[in-house]
Design a protein around this motif. Sequence first.
Motif, PDB file in Angstrom:
ATOM      1  N   ARG A  67     -20.575 -49.151 -11.611  1.00 53.14           N
ATOM      2  CA  ARG A  67     -19.126 -48.273 -11.760  1.00 53.14           C
ATOM      3  C   ARG A  67     -18.595 -47.256 -11.137  1.00 53.14           C
ATOM      4  O   ARG A  67     -17.908 -47.367  -9.621  1.00 53.14           O
ATOM      5  N   SER A  68     -19.699 -46.412 -10.942  1.00 49.64           N
ATOM      6  CA  SER A  68     -19.855 -45.410  -9.853  1.00 49.64           C
ATOM      7  C   SER A  68     -19.784 -45.727  -8.399  1.00 49.64           C
ATOM      8  O   SER A  68     -19.029 -45.598  -7.498  1.00 49.64           O
ATOM      9  N   ILE A  69     -20.524 -47.157  -8.198  1.00 48.80           N
ATOM     10  CA  ILE A  69     -21.152 -47.096  -6.885  1.00 48.80           C
ATOM     11  C   ILE A  69     -20.423 -47.645  -6.831  1.00 48.80           C
ATOM     12  O   ILE A  69     -19.722 -47.859  -4.959  1.00 48.80           O
ATOM     13  N   GLU A  70     -19.606 -48.460  -7.196  1.00 48.14           N
ATOM     14  CA  GLU A  70     -17.976 -49.838  -6.506  1.00 48.14           C
ATOM     15  C   GLU A  70     -17.004 -48.420  -6.256  1.00 48.14           C
ATOM     16  O   GLU A  70     -16.291 -49.058  -4.944  1.00 48.14           O
ATOM     17  N   LEU A  71     -16.568 -47.637  -7.111  1.00 55.25           N
ATOM     18  CA  LEU A  71     -15.585 -46.199  -6.847  1.00 55.25           C
ATOM     19  C   LEU A  71     -15.991 -45.368  -5.639  1.00 55.25           C
ATOM     20  O   LEU A  71     -15.397 -45.515  -4.395  1.00 55.25           O
ATOM     21  N   LEU A  72     -17.267 -45.792  -5.147  1.00 53.06           N
ATOM     22  CA  LEU A  72     -17.923 -44.864  -4.118  1.00 53.06           C
ATOM     23  C   LEU A  72     -17.021 -46.060  -2.742  1.00 53.06           C
ATOM     24  O   LEU A  72     -17.147 -45.406  -1.625  1.00 53.06           O
ATOM     25  N   GLY A  73     -17.772 -47.060  -2.690  1.00 57.65           N
ATOM     26  CA  GLY A  73     -17.834 -47.935  -1.702  1.00 57.65           C
ATOM     27  C   GLY A  73     -16.221 -48.130  -1.563  1.00 57.65           C
ATOM     28  O   GLY A  73     -15.756 -49.185  -0.070  1.00 57.65           O
ATOM     29  N   MET A  74     -15.484 -47.622  -1.873  1.00 54.37           N
ATOM     30  CA  MET A  74     -13.871 -47.876  -1.499  1.00 54.37           C
ATOM     31  C   MET A  74     -13.121 -46.877  -0.951  1.00 54.37           C
ATOM     32  O   MET A  74     -13.834 -46.063  -0.665  1.00 54.37           O
ATOM     33  N   LYS A  75     -12.100 -47.101   0.144  1.00 57.96           N
ATOM     34  CA  LYS A  75     -12.645 -46.810   2.142  1.00 57.96           C
ATOM     35  C   LYS A  75     -11.927 -45.792   1.777  1.00 57.96           C
ATOM     36  O   LYS A  75     -12.317 -44.399   1.900  1.00 57.96           O
ATOM     37  N   ASP A  76     -10.690 -45.201   0.175  1.00 55.46           N
ATOM     38  CA  ASP A  76     -10.410 -43.717   0.742  1.00 55.46           C
ATOM     39  C   ASP A  76     -11.077 -42.500  -0.412  1.00 55.46           C
ATOM     40  O   ASP A  76     -10.774 -41.811  -0.574  1.00 55.46           O
ATOM     41  N   ASN A  77     -11.687 -43.739  -0.983  1.00 52.79           N
ATOM     42  CA  ASN A  77     -12.691 -42.091  -2.133  1.00 52.79           C
ATOM     43  C   ASN A  77     -13.610 -41.382  -1.760  1.00 52.79           C
ATOM     44  O   ASN A  77     -14.731 -41.636  -1.069  1.00 52.79           O
ATOM     45  N   PHE A  78     -13.602 -40.317  -2.321  1.00 49.88           N
ATOM     46  CA  PHE A  78     -15.029 -39.256  -1.473  1.00 49.88           C
ATOM     47  C   PHE A  78     -15.057 -39.159  -0.263  1.00 49.88           C
ATOM     48  O   PHE A  78     -15.925 -39.738   0.008  1.00 49.88           O
ATOM     49  N   THR A  79     -14.417 -38.526  -0.122  1.00 49.92           N
ATOM     50  CA  THR A  79     -14.059 -38.452   1.438  1.00 49.92           C
ATOM     51  C   THR A  79     -13.036 -36.671   1.856  1.00 49.92           C
ATOM     52  O   THR A  79     -12.886 -35.824   0.396  1.00 49.92           O
ATOM     53  N   VAL A  80     -13.506 -36.067   2.798  1.00 49.65           N
ATOM     54  CA  VAL A  80     -13.545 -34.826   3.049  1.00 49.65           C
ATOM     55  C   VAL A  80     -12.573 -35.045   4.279  1.00 49.65           C
ATOM     56  O   VAL A  80     -13.624 -35.565   5.222  1.00 49.65           O
ATOM     57  N   VAL A  81     -11.845 -34.309   4.867  1.00 47.92           N
ATOM     58  CA  VAL A  81     -10.884 -34.215   6.437  1.00 47.92           C
ATOM     59  C   VAL A  81     -11.041 -32.668   6.019  1.00 47.92           C
ATOM     60  O   VAL A  81     -10.084 -31.857   5.480  1.00 47.92           O
ATOM     61  N   PHE A  82     -11.401 -31.865   7.174  1.00 46.75           N
ATOM     62  CA  PHE A  82     -10.995 -30.082   7.579  1.00 46.75           C
ATOM     63  C   PHE A  82     -10.377 -30.206   8.735  1.00 46.75           C
ATOM     64  O   PHE A  82     -10.697 -30.906   9.704  1.00 46.75           O
ATOM     65  N   GLU A  83      -9.247 -29.256   8.827  1.00 52.67           N
ATOM     66  CA  GLU A  83      -8.518 -29.186   9.885  1.00 52.67           C
ATOM     67  C   GLU A  83      -8.428 -27.504  10.417  1.00 52.67           C
ATOM     68  O   GLU A  83      -8.989 -27.091   9.591  1.00 52.67           O
ATOM     69  N   GLY A  84      -8.693 -27.184  11.124  1.00 49.34           N
ATOM     70  CA  GLY A  84      -8.173 -26.258  12.026  1.00 49.34           C
ATOM     71  C   GLY A  84      -9.430 -25.724  13.278  1.00 49.34           C
ATOM     72  O   GLY A  84      -9.128 -27.004  13.843  1.00 49.34           O
ATOM     73  N   ASN A  85      -8.107 -24.528  14.026  1.00 52.94           N
ATOM     74  CA  ASN A  85      -9.041 -24.639  15.725  1.00 52.94           C
ATOM     75  C   ASN A  85      -9.762 -23.459  15.762  1.00 52.94           C
ATOM     76  O   ASN A  85      -9.453 -22.101  14.597  1.00 52.94           O
ATOM     77  N   GLU A  86     -10.184 -23.250  16.587  1.00 55.63           N
ATOM     78  CA  GLU A  86     -10.760 -21.678  16.801  1.00 55.63           C
ATOM     79  C   GLU A  86      -9.946 -20.587  18.611  1.00 55.63           C
ATOM     80  O   GLU A  86      -9.243 -21.797  18.845  1.00 55.63           O
ATOM     81  N   ILE A  87      -9.708 -19.386  17.290  1.00 52.31           N
ATOM     82  CA  ILE A  87      -8.700 -19.181  19.148  1.00 52.31           C
ATOM     83  C   ILE A  87      -9.618 -17.721  19.017  1.00 52.31           C
ATOM     84  O   ILE A  87     -10.374 -16.803  17.559  1.00 52.31           O
ATOM     85  N   ASN A  88     -10.322 -16.913  19.967  1.00 50.19           N
ATOM     86  CA  ASN A  88     -11.088 -15.978  20.420  1.00 50.19           C
ATOM     87  C   ASN A  88     -12.091 -15.993  19.652  1.00 50.19           C
ATOM     88  O   ASN A  88     -12.578 -15.097  18.728  1.00 50.19           O
ATOM     89  N   GLY A  89     -12.504 -17.310  18.974  1.00 50.60           N
ATOM     90  CA  GLY A  89     -14.642 -17.614  18.214  1.00 50.60           C
ATOM     91  C   GLY A  89     -14.075 -17.344  16.851  1.00 50.60           C
ATOM     92  O   GLY A  89     -14.706 -17.378  15.924  1.00 50.60           O
ATOM     93  N   GLU A  90     -12.325 -16.998  16.523  1.00 53.76           N
ATOM     94  CA  GLU A  90     -11.831 -17.650  15.039  1.00 53.76           C
ATOM     95  C   GLU A  90     -11.606 -18.754  14.506  1.00 53.76           C
ATOM     96  O   GLU A  90     -10.793 -18.761  15.355  1.00 53.76           O
ATOM     97  N   LEU A  91     -11.798 -19.178  13.632  1.00 50.89           N
ATOM     98  CA  LEU A  91     -11.452 -20.265  12.722  1.00 50.89           C
ATOM     99  C   LEU A  91     -10.319 -20.296  12.136  1.00 50.89           C
ATOM    100  O   LEU A  91      -9.876 -19.056  11.281  1.00 50.89           O
ATOM    101  N   THR A  92      -8.799 -21.367  12.190  1.00 51.84           N
ATOM    102  CA  THR A  92      -7.543 -20.460  11.600  1.00 51.84           C
ATOM    103  C   THR A  92      -6.817 -21.606  11.690  1.00 51.84           C
ATOM    104  O   THR A  92      -7.291 -22.977  11.851  1.00 51.84           O
ATOM    105  N   GLY A  93      -5.942 -21.695  10.338  1.00 59.42           N
ATOM    106  CA  GLY A  93      -5.293 -23.304   9.990  1.00 59.42           C
ATOM    107  C   GLY A  93      -6.038 -24.339   9.203  1.00 59.42           C
ATOM    108  O   GLY A  93      -5.993 -24.845   9.729  1.00 59.42           O
ATOM    109  N   ASN A  94      -7.501 -23.026   8.781  1.00 59.43           N
ATOM    110  CA  ASN A  94      -8.225 -24.195   8.089  1.00 59.43           C
ATOM    111  C   ASN A  94      -8.332 -24.572   6.829  1.00 59.43           C
ATOM    112  O   ASN A  94      -7.934 -24.038   5.984  1.00 59.43           O
TER     113      ASN A  94
END
Length: 172
Positions: A67-94
């Motif tokens: 069942r766990s492997i089946e859930l892992l196979g589903m498109k939107d499960n077990f995902t991560v999205v990182f957002e952010g920008n770099e300004i003058n060497g610093e991460l912002t909007g993380n």
Amino acid sequence: MKRKSLYICHLFLMLALIPVFSGCNTEDDLIRIFTGKTWKMSRITIEGKEDVPFGAIAWDSEAAFNRSIELLGMKDNFTVVFEGNEINGELTGNKVTVTGVQVKKATGTWSANGKDNTIGLSLNISASETDPLAKEFIKGMQNVFKYEGDENQITLYYKEGQTTCLIGFAKQ
């Protein structure tokens, strides 16, 4: 002959100084590595036992594992999205969005240091997981401390007591 030897010595000296003047940037490009893509979990295991892709989890039965492997196979499960920008060497909007199974789009912030490969996430989670793989995934994401990888794959490290575990991701 003496003039030719002096010329060769100067040439070698100039070539030896090229690395000194060209500089060496050993800092990771965090924006290139983390952002602009969805990361899908591919494994969650114990450091040193990477040949067992799901070695960090103990299932009660083969049916629970399947069942766990089946859930892992589903498109939107077990995902991560990182957002952010770099300004003058610093991460912002993380902003980070983590999706397990019951935990749908847990959001929060993230920070990382490209020099020493440290990373931390602060997540707001409004549900709890019942699936063993999803429970470990969410627990791991809440406790990450180190990363490795590039723009195609990343590995996040977390501690489980004295044991170091890792979560592998591939670009989706």
